[in-house]
Every structure is written in C-alpha cells, then in structure tokens.
Design a protein around this motif. Structure first.
Motif, PDB file in Angstrom:
ATOM      1  N   ALA A   6      81.925   8.418  23.538  1.00 26.38           N
ATOM      2  CA  ALA A   6      81.345   7.525  24.531  1.00 26.38           C
ATOM      3  C   ALA A   6      81.162   6.145  23.918  1.00 26.38           C
ATOM      4  O   ALA A   6      80.567   6.002  22.849  1.00 26.38           O
ATOM      5  N   ALA A   7      81.690   5.135  24.590  1.00 25.72           N
ATOM      6  CA  ALA A   7      81.612   3.762  24.105  1.00 25.72           C
ATOM      7  C   ALA A   7      80.604   2.961  24.917  1.00 25.72           C
ATOM      8  O   ALA A   7      80.457   3.160  26.119  1.00 25.72           O
ATOM      9  N   SER A   8      79.931   2.052  24.254  1.00 24.53           N
ATOM     10  CA  SER A   8      78.993   1.175  24.935  1.00 24.53           C
ATOM     11  C   SER A   8      78.974  -0.172  24.218  1.00 24.53           C
ATOM     12  O   SER A   8      79.487  -0.300  23.112  1.00 24.53           O
ATOM     13  N   GLY A   9      78.433  -1.147  24.857  1.00 25.69           N
ATOM     14  CA  GLY A   9      78.271  -2.457  24.228  1.00 25.69           C
ATOM     15  C   GLY A   9      79.212  -3.512  24.758  1.00 25.69           C
ATOM     16  O   GLY A   9      78.997  -4.691  24.538  1.00 25.69           O
ATOM     17  N   ARG A  10      80.289  -3.087  25.415  1.00 22.93           N
ATOM     18  CA  ARG A  10      81.203  -4.046  26.037  1.00 22.93           C
ATOM     19  C   ARG A  10      82.097  -3.300  27.000  1.00 22.93           C
ATOM     20  O   ARG A  10      82.044  -2.080  27.094  1.00 22.93           O
ATOM     21  N   THR A  11      82.924  -4.051  27.681  1.00 18.19           N
ATOM     22  CA  THR A  11      83.839  -3.411  28.621  1.00 18.19           C
ATOM     23  C   THR A  11      84.821  -2.517  27.876  1.00 18.19           C
ATOM     24  O   THR A  11      85.503  -2.958  26.964  1.00 18.19           O
ATOM     25  N   PHE A  12      84.869  -1.277  28.269  1.00 22.10           N
ATOM     26  CA  PHE A  12      85.702  -0.285  27.598  1.00 22.10           C
ATOM     27  C   PHE A  12      87.159  -0.385  28.058  1.00 22.10           C
ATOM     28  O   PHE A  12      88.082  -0.183  27.276  1.00 22.10           O
ATOM     29  N   SER A  13      87.341  -0.704  29.307  1.00 19.40           N
ATOM     30  CA  SER A  13      88.682  -0.744  29.883  1.00 19.40           C
ATOM     31  C   SER A  13      89.559  -1.734  29.137  1.00 19.40           C
ATOM     32  O   SER A  13      89.141  -2.836  28.812  1.00 19.40           O
ATOM     33  N   GLY A  14      90.783  -1.325  28.855  1.00 20.80           N
ATOM     34  CA  GLY A  14      91.749  -2.220  28.226  1.00 20.80           C
ATOM     35  C   GLY A  14      91.729  -2.224  26.721  1.00 20.80           C
ATOM     36  O   GLY A  14      92.516  -2.931  26.087  1.00 20.80           O
ATOM     37  N   ILE A  15      90.858  -1.443  26.113  1.00 24.51           N
ATOM     38  CA  ILE A  15      90.776  -1.395  24.655  1.00 24.51           C
ATOM     39  C   ILE A  15      91.535  -0.181  24.140  1.00 24.51           C
ATOM     40  O   ILE A  15      91.346   0.922  24.624  1.00 24.51           O
ATOM     41  N   HIS A  16      92.381  -0.416  23.139  1.00 23.04           N
ATOM     42  CA  HIS A  16      93.076   0.666  22.466  1.00 23.04           C
ATOM     43  C   HIS A  16      92.046   1.486  21.676  1.00 23.04           C
ATOM     44  O   HIS A  16      91.227   0.928  20.958  1.00 23.04           O
ATOM     45  N   MET A  17      92.084   2.813  21.836  1.00 24.10           N
ATOM     46  CA  MET A  17      91.113   3.691  21.183  1.00 24.10           C
ATOM     47  C   MET A  17      91.843   4.714  20.326  1.00 24.10           C
ATOM     48  O   MET A  17      92.961   5.133  20.647  1.00 24.10           O
ATOM     49  N   GLY A  18      91.190   5.128  19.247  1.00 25.67           N
ATOM     50  CA  GLY A  18      91.835   6.095  18.367  1.00 25.67           C
ATOM     51  C   GLY A  18      90.875   7.138  17.831  1.00 25.67           C
ATOM     52  O   GLY A  18      89.663   6.952  17.839  1.00 25.67           O
ATOM     53  N   TRP A  19      91.473   8.244  17.411  1.00 26.77           N
ATOM     54  CA  TRP A  19      90.743   9.310  16.711  1.00 26.77           C
ATOM     55  C   TRP A  19      91.314   9.429  15.301  1.00 26.77           C
ATOM     56  O   TRP A  19      92.534   9.388  15.104  1.00 26.77           O
ATOM     57  N   TYR A  20      90.413   9.600  14.352  1.00 27.11           N
ATOM     58  CA  TYR A  20      90.770   9.812  12.956  1.00 27.11           C
ATOM     59  C   TYR A  20      89.981  11.014  12.445  1.00 27.11           C
ATOM     60  O   TYR A  20      89.022  11.445  13.082  1.00 27.11           O
ATOM     61  N   ARG A  21      90.386  11.538  11.293  1.00 25.52           N
ATOM     62  CA  ARG A  21      89.628  12.634  10.714  1.00 25.52           C
ATOM     63  C   ARG A  21      89.633  12.525   9.195  1.00 25.52           C
ATOM     64  O   ARG A  21      90.532  11.927   8.611  1.00 25.52           O
ATOM     65  N   GLN A  22      88.606  13.121   8.608  1.00 26.69           N
ATOM     66  CA  GLN A  22      88.503  13.131   7.155  1.00 26.69           C
ATOM     67  C   GLN A  22      88.042  14.507   6.704  1.00 26.69           C
ATOM     68  O   GLN A  22      86.937  14.942   7.041  1.00 26.69           O
ATOM     69  N   ALA A  23      88.906  15.167   5.957  1.00 26.04           N
ATOM     70  CA  ALA A  23      88.600  16.473   5.395  1.00 26.04           C
ATOM     71  C   ALA A  23      87.938  16.283   4.029  1.00 26.04           C
ATOM     72  O   ALA A  23      88.115  15.242   3.387  1.00 26.04           O
TER      73      ALA A  23
END
Length: 115
Positions: free
Chosen positions: A23-40
């Motif tokens: 969940a994103a907050s703080g600015r307009t979410f639409s139009g922003i490239h989003m990603g998932w990363y992981r660290q083992a």
C-alpha cells in the motif's frame, strides 16, 4: 515523500501460494513504476518483478517467471505480488519499492517456504 507498507507474508509449504500487498501513500500512486525485490539471509537484495505506471507492462526475474504475477489497483494505491508454486528458495524478506525523485522502500514482509 512516498510511504510503502507491505503485508501478506507468512509461512507456507512448498507448492503453496501467497499474495503480497504493498500500500502506497504520500502522493499520487497512479503512473508510478512499482517493483518488488527480495533479500534472502546472507544474500544481496534482488529484483523480483515490476509493473509500469500504466499497468500494461510487467517484468520478472528468471527465477520467478511463470510462477509470480504482479498487478496494481490504482484506486486502492496498492500493488500486488501473487506467488504460486512457491519453493524453499523463495524464502526471503520481500520489499516493495518505487523511484520518484528518490528511491523508496517499504519495511519488508517475511516469506518462509518450508520443504
């Protein structure tokens, strides 16, 4: 400023599924490239998946291609990561991230896959 909050992690047996949310907050979410990363444990953080601002383009690492699916709901300011056919090597802390001026990270959510 952008705030990101991940949820949905947990313990699952190999072959099972989980859906992570960011969940994103703080600015307009639409139009922003989003990603998932992981660290083992003991490893560097790695790219998992990303989705374009329009939602029409998605990208996956070879390790998860065909098993994971990223999507977004701009009305809810949320990006999802559907993880199927989970394997023990998917065990990691999963982070949501975006770059808008600066790069922002969530606090992460733990995913543990037992064999």
């Amino acid at each position: 400023q952008v705030q990101l909050l991940e949820s949905g992690g947990g313990l699952v047996q190999a072959g099972g599924s989980l859906r992570l949310s960011c969940a994103a907050s703080g600015r307009t979410f639409s139009g922003i490239h989003m990603g998932w990363y992981r660290q083992a444990p003991g490893k560097e953080r790695e790219f998992v998946a990303s989705i374009s601002g329009s939602g029409y383009s998605t990208y996956y690492s070879d390790a998860v291609k065909g098993r994971f699916s990223i999507s977004r709901d701009d009305a809810k300011n949320t990006v999802y990561l559907q993880m199927n056919s989970l394997r023990p090597e998917d065990t990691a802390i999963y982070y949501c991230s975006t770059t808008y001026g600066a790069t922002y990270w969530g606090q992460g959510t733990q995913v543990t896959v037992s064999s």
